[in-house]
Design a protein around this motif. Structure first.
Motif, PDB file in Angstrom:
ATOM      1  N   ASN A  37       0.820  -1.254  -0.020  1.00 19.54           N
ATOM      2  CA  ASN A  37      -0.077   0.099  -0.170  1.00 19.54           C
ATOM      3  C   ASN A  37       0.765   1.221   0.152  1.00 19.54           C
ATOM      4  N   THR A  38       0.229   2.301  -0.620  1.00 16.18           N
ATOM      5  CA  THR A  38       1.032   3.781  -0.575  1.00 16.18           C
ATOM      6  C   THR A  38       0.268   4.942  -0.110  1.00 16.18           C
ATOM      7  N   LEU A  39       0.768   5.938   0.334  1.00 13.28           N
ATOM      8  CA  LEU A  39       0.118   6.963   0.967  1.00 13.28           C
ATOM      9  C   LEU A  39      -0.654   7.799   0.040  1.00 13.28           C
ATOM     10  N   ARG A  40      -1.576   8.713   0.276  1.00 16.30           N
ATOM     11  CA  ARG A  40      -2.226   9.585  -0.652  1.00 16.30           C
ATOM     12  C   ARG A  40      -2.657  10.752   0.496  1.00 16.30           C
ATOM     13  N   ILE A  41      -2.796  11.753  -0.275  1.00 15.30           N
ATOM     14  CA  ILE A  41      -3.254  12.994   0.720  1.00 15.30           C
ATOM     15  C   ILE A  41      -4.801  13.069   0.658  1.00 15.30           C
ATOM     16  N   ALA A  42      -5.620  12.992   1.526  1.00 14.30           N
ATOM     17  CA  ALA A  42      -6.995  12.839   1.406  1.00 14.30           C
ATOM     18  C   ALA A  42      -7.455  14.215   1.599  1.00 14.30           C
ATOM     19  N   VAL A  43      -8.370  14.564   0.721  1.00 12.89           N
ATOM     20  CA  VAL A  43      -9.021  15.953   0.803  1.00 12.89           C
ATOM     21  C   VAL A  43     -10.627  15.880   0.518  1.00 12.89           C
ATOM     22  N   PRO A  44     -11.503  16.776   1.044  1.00 13.88           N
ATOM     23  CA  PRO A  44     -12.807  16.612   0.631  1.00 13.88           C
ATOM     24  C   PRO A  44     -13.101  16.747  -0.822  1.00 13.88           C
ATOM     25  N   PRO A  45     -14.172  16.218  -1.441  1.00 12.47           N
ATOM     26  CA  PRO A  45     -14.607  15.914  -2.703  1.00 12.47           C
ATOM     27  C   PRO A  45     -14.145  17.452  -3.265  1.00 12.47           C
ATOM     28  N   GLY A  46     -13.759  17.543  -4.379  1.00 10.38           N
ATOM     29  CA  GLY A  46     -13.600  18.974  -5.136  1.00 10.38           C
ATOM     30  C   GLY A  46     -12.286  19.546  -4.528  1.00 10.38           C
ATOM     31  N   ASN A  47     -11.724  18.966  -3.689  1.00  8.13           N
ATOM     32  CA  ASN A  47     -10.310  19.509  -3.264  1.00  8.13           C
ATOM     33  C   ASN A  47     -10.645  21.162  -2.720  1.00  8.13           C
ATOM     34  N   PRO A  48     -11.515  21.623  -1.842  1.00 10.90           N
ATOM     35  CA  PRO A  48     -11.912  22.967  -1.987  1.00 10.90           C
ATOM     36  C   PRO A  48     -10.614  23.727  -1.382  1.00 10.90           C
ATOM     37  N   LYS A  49      -9.554  23.253  -0.931  1.00 10.72           N
ATOM     38  CA  LYS A  49      -8.424  24.084  -0.547  1.00 10.72           C
ATOM     39  C   LYS A  49      -7.121  24.116  -1.595  1.00 10.72           C
ATOM     40  N   GLY A  50      -7.758  23.528  -2.837  1.00 12.23           N
ATOM     41  CA  GLY A  50      -6.575  23.558  -3.722  1.00 12.23           C
ATOM     42  C   GLY A  50      -5.171  22.949  -3.493  1.00 12.23           C
ATOM     43  N   ILE A  51      -5.166  21.802  -2.543  1.00  7.42           N
ATOM     44  CA  ILE A  51      -4.001  21.262  -2.079  1.00  7.42           C
ATOM     45  C   ILE A  51      -3.540  20.420  -3.495  1.00  7.42           C
ATOM     46  N   ARG A  52      -2.170  20.485  -3.807  1.00  5.28           N
ATOM     47  CA  ARG A  52      -1.571  19.677  -4.881  1.00  5.28           C
ATOM     48  C   ARG A  52      -0.579  18.921  -4.297  1.00  5.28           C
ATOM     49  N   ASP A  53       0.297  19.316  -3.042  1.00  6.13           N
ATOM     50  CA  ASP A  53       1.335  18.420  -2.898  1.00  6.13           C
ATOM     51  C   ASP A  53       1.624  18.484  -1.437  1.00  6.13           C
ATOM     52  N   LEU A  54       2.549  17.804  -0.887  1.00  6.15           N
ATOM     53  CA  LEU A  54       2.914  17.882   0.852  1.00  6.15           C
ATOM     54  C   LEU A  54       3.300  19.290   1.293  1.00  6.15           C
ATOM     55  N   SER A  55       3.788  19.967   0.382  1.00  5.43           N
ATOM     56  CA  SER A  55       4.153  21.658   0.823  1.00  5.43           C
ATOM     57  C   SER A  55       3.012  22.376   1.085  1.00  5.43           C
ATOM     58  N   ASP A  56       2.001  21.997   0.583  1.00  2.22           N
ATOM     59  CA  ASP A  56       0.672  22.717   0.666  1.00  2.22           C
ATOM     60  C   ASP A  56       0.022  22.495   2.028  1.00  2.22           C
ATOM     61  N   LEU A  57       0.395  21.377   2.667  1.00  3.78           N
ATOM     62  CA  LEU A  57      -0.208  20.794   3.909  1.00  3.78           C
ATOM     63  C   LEU A  57       0.339  21.906   4.863  1.00  3.78           C
ATOM     64  N   THR A  58       1.510  22.729   4.709  1.00  4.23           N
ATOM     65  CA  THR A  58       1.974  23.714   5.833  1.00  4.23           C
ATOM     66  C   THR A  58       1.502  24.930   5.858  1.00  4.23           C
ATOM     67  N   ARG A  59       0.240  25.156   4.990  1.00  3.37           N
ATOM     68  CA  ARG A  59      -0.188  26.589   4.834  1.00  3.37           C
ATOM     69  C   ARG A  59      -0.943  26.825   6.230  1.00  3.37           C
ATOM     70  N   PRO A  60      -0.468  28.226   6.642  1.00  2.00           N
ATOM     71  CA  PRO A  60      -1.464  28.666   7.937  1.00  2.00           C
ATOM     72  C   PRO A  60      -2.682  28.523   7.802  1.00  2.00           C
ATOM     73  N   GLY A  61      -3.376  28.041   9.087  1.00  2.00           N
ATOM     74  CA  GLY A  61      -4.675  27.841   9.176  1.00  2.00           C
ATOM     75  C   GLY A  61      -5.338  26.535   8.510  1.00  2.00           C
ATOM     76  N   LEU A  62      -4.390  25.904   7.848  1.00  2.00           N
ATOM     77  CA  LEU A  62      -4.937  24.678   7.263  1.00  2.00           C
ATOM     78  C   LEU A  62      -4.861  23.448   8.432  1.00  2.00           C
ATOM     79  N   LYS A  63      -5.912  22.870   8.565  1.00  5.29           N
ATOM     80  CA  LYS A  63      -6.219  21.657   9.431  1.00  5.29           C
ATOM     81  C   LYS A  63      -5.673  20.231   8.729  1.00  5.29           C
TER      82      LYS A  63
END
Length: 265
Positions: free
Chosen positions: A123-149
């Protein structure tokens, strides 16, 4: 004298008939013993499986039962591999052990509670986001944005170990909103809008029925979880346990795992 002899013969026959009764009871007792042995051997099979295996192992158990009716399967116990290992080491009965990585199985094998294991899936990992990806996350670096849970698994469990390796390989320093004890909890928090994103397995995205979108981060193919399966050394239903493991490793079992998004061993 003739009458006396006849009387003695009749008495002997009566005694012989009486003495046959204990013999019959012994035979009946032996049959009861065998029946008890059969009942013991047909105790429900106890399977402990990593949380990420839930959908696939429910399907495997159902298919296994169709062709092995003599081996009933108890409801499978799912949790983080570390939590399950602790329960086994503490003496909980188990027949089959299926974890999300080899390291999690080590406490069980070191305690002499399981022998040789076999890798049955990856098995391998994925970034899970709500349908439609409302926060526009594209890669791991995006996960460090301020205010993002962002939620991930705790480092003690396989999905957490893999997440830490993936982030370190990418040079990303992440401060998660929470660290969960199993991957199912990460999935649930993203699905319930309690988090904007989480690191889960590819199989969790496949099993979400559209409740999650998955983003494949760079380097995911370099961090692969290999899933081991083993029969407990003191398995209450050893024969059934070996039959179940053989089924998981068979072409039929592997087809089911593939349908749930697992890679080949």
């Amino acid at each position: 004298m003739t009458a006396a002899a006849a009387a003695l013969a009749a008495a002997a026959l009566l005694l012989t008939g009486c003495s046959a009764s204990p013999g019959s009871a012994a035979t009946s007792g032996s049959a009861t013993s065998n029946a008890t042995g059969d009942a013991t051997s047909s105790k429900p099979l106890i399977v402990f499986a990593a949380a990420s295996l839930q959908g696939s192992f429910d399907a495997l158990a159902k298919s296994f039962q169709k062709s092995n009716r003599e081996y009933p399967v108890a409801p499978i116990r799912y949790d983080g591999s570390q939590a399950l290992a602790t329960q086994i080491v503490n003496g909980t009965d188990v027949d089959v052990i299926a974890f999300a990585d080899q390291k999690s199985l080590e406490p069980v094998t070191k305690a002499g509670l399981a022998g040789k294991s076999t890798i049955f899936a990856t098995n391998t990992l994925r970034i899970a986001v709500p349908p439609g990806n409302p926060k526009g996350i594209r890669d791991l670096s995006d996960l460090t944005r301020p205010g993002l849970k962002v939620v991930i698994c705790a480092p003690q469990v396989p999905c957490g170990t893999a997440s830490q390796t993936l982030l370190e390989n990418a040079g990303v320093q992440l401060t998660p909103a929470s660290q969960e004890t199993n991957v199912t909890s990460v999935v649930t928090r993203v699905e319930n809008d309690e988090a904007d994103a989480g690191l889960v397995y590819a199989t969790d995205i496949a099993a979400s029925d559209g409740k999650l979108d998955g983003i494949t981060p760079a380097g995911a193919d370099k961090v692969v979880n290999s899933y081991p399966i083993a029969v407990a050394n003191k398995a209450p239903s050893s024969k059934a346990a070996h039959a179940f493991v053989s089924f998981v490793l068979s072409s039929a079992g592997q087809r089911i795992l593939s349908q749930y998004g697992f890679g080949k061993p």
